[in-house]
Design a protein around this motif. Sequence first.
Motif, PDB file in Angstrom:
ATOM      1  N   TYR A  88       0.877  -1.163   0.000  1.00 30.37           N
ATOM      2  CA  TYR A  88       0.000   0.000   0.000  1.00 30.37           C
ATOM      3  C   TYR A  88       0.914   1.213   0.000  1.00 30.37           C
ATOM      4  O   TYR A  88       1.652   1.447   0.949  1.00 30.37           O
ATOM      5  CB  TYR A  88      -0.901  -0.025   1.236  1.00 30.37           C
ATOM      6  CG  TYR A  88      -2.069   0.915   1.138  1.00 30.37           C
ATOM      7  CD1 TYR A  88      -3.251   0.490   0.548  1.00 30.37           C
ATOM      8  CD2 TYR A  88      -1.995   2.207   1.627  1.00 30.37           C
ATOM      9  CE1 TYR A  88      -4.337   1.345   0.451  1.00 30.37           C
ATOM     10  CE2 TYR A  88      -3.072   3.061   1.539  1.00 30.37           C
ATOM     11  CZ  TYR A  88      -4.240   2.623   0.949  1.00 30.37           C
ATOM     12  OH  TYR A  88      -5.316   3.466   0.849  1.00 30.37           O
TER      13      TYR A  88
ATOM     14  N   HIS B 124      -8.938  12.351   2.396  1.00 29.68           N
ATOM     15  CA  HIS B 124      -8.660  11.750   1.085  1.00 29.68           C
ATOM     16  C   HIS B 124      -9.914  11.413   0.289  1.00 29.68           C
ATOM     17  O   HIS B 124      -9.947  11.569  -0.922  1.00 29.68           O
ATOM     18  CB  HIS B 124      -7.810  10.495   1.283  1.00 29.68           C
ATOM     19  CG  HIS B 124      -7.285   9.940   0.009  1.00 29.68           C
ATOM     20  ND1 HIS B 124      -6.087  10.321  -0.514  1.00 29.68           N
ATOM     21  CD2 HIS B 124      -7.814   9.062  -0.861  1.00 29.68           C
ATOM     22  CE1 HIS B 124      -5.889   9.687  -1.659  1.00 29.68           C
ATOM     23  NE2 HIS B 124      -6.915   8.914  -1.889  1.00 29.68           N
TER      24      HIS B 124
ATOM     25  N   GLN C 197       1.498   5.265  -0.297  1.00 27.77           N
ATOM     26  CA  GLN C 197       0.824   6.558  -0.119  1.00 27.77           C
ATOM     27  C   GLN C 197       1.818   7.691  -0.351  1.00 27.77           C
ATOM     28  O   GLN C 197       2.996   7.566  -0.024  1.00 27.77           O
ATOM     29  CB  GLN C 197       0.271   6.689   1.298  1.00 27.77           C
ATOM     30  CG  GLN C 197      -0.798   5.699   1.634  1.00 27.77           C
ATOM     31  CD  GLN C 197      -1.326   5.914   3.051  1.00 27.77           C
ATOM     32  OE1 GLN C 197      -0.882   6.766   3.786  1.00 27.77           O
ATOM     33  NE2 GLN C 197      -2.293   5.109   3.417  1.00 27.77           N
TER      34      GLN C 197
END
Length: 75
Positions: free
Chosen positions: A20, A44, A22
């Motif tokens: 993941y 977000h 970001q």
Amino acid sequence: MGAEDFAYLSAPETGVKGVYFQIGGTSPEDFAREKAGGAPVPSHHSPLFKIAPEPTIKTGVAAMVLAVYDLMPGR
């Protein structure tokens, strides 16, 4: 949106590996205004969410390319 379902796709029992990734894209000035009592920075998944597209996308693409390159076998 209450949760992200990515974890279900790459759970150990599925055998699917995943990362993941970001990257931030909100300017420090926006956070400073919020801290000084201004409007909160939208989250977000908010329809009000905004980023600075040019540096954010370029930085994200460069970081992802370097991460994939680092993971490639036999490089």
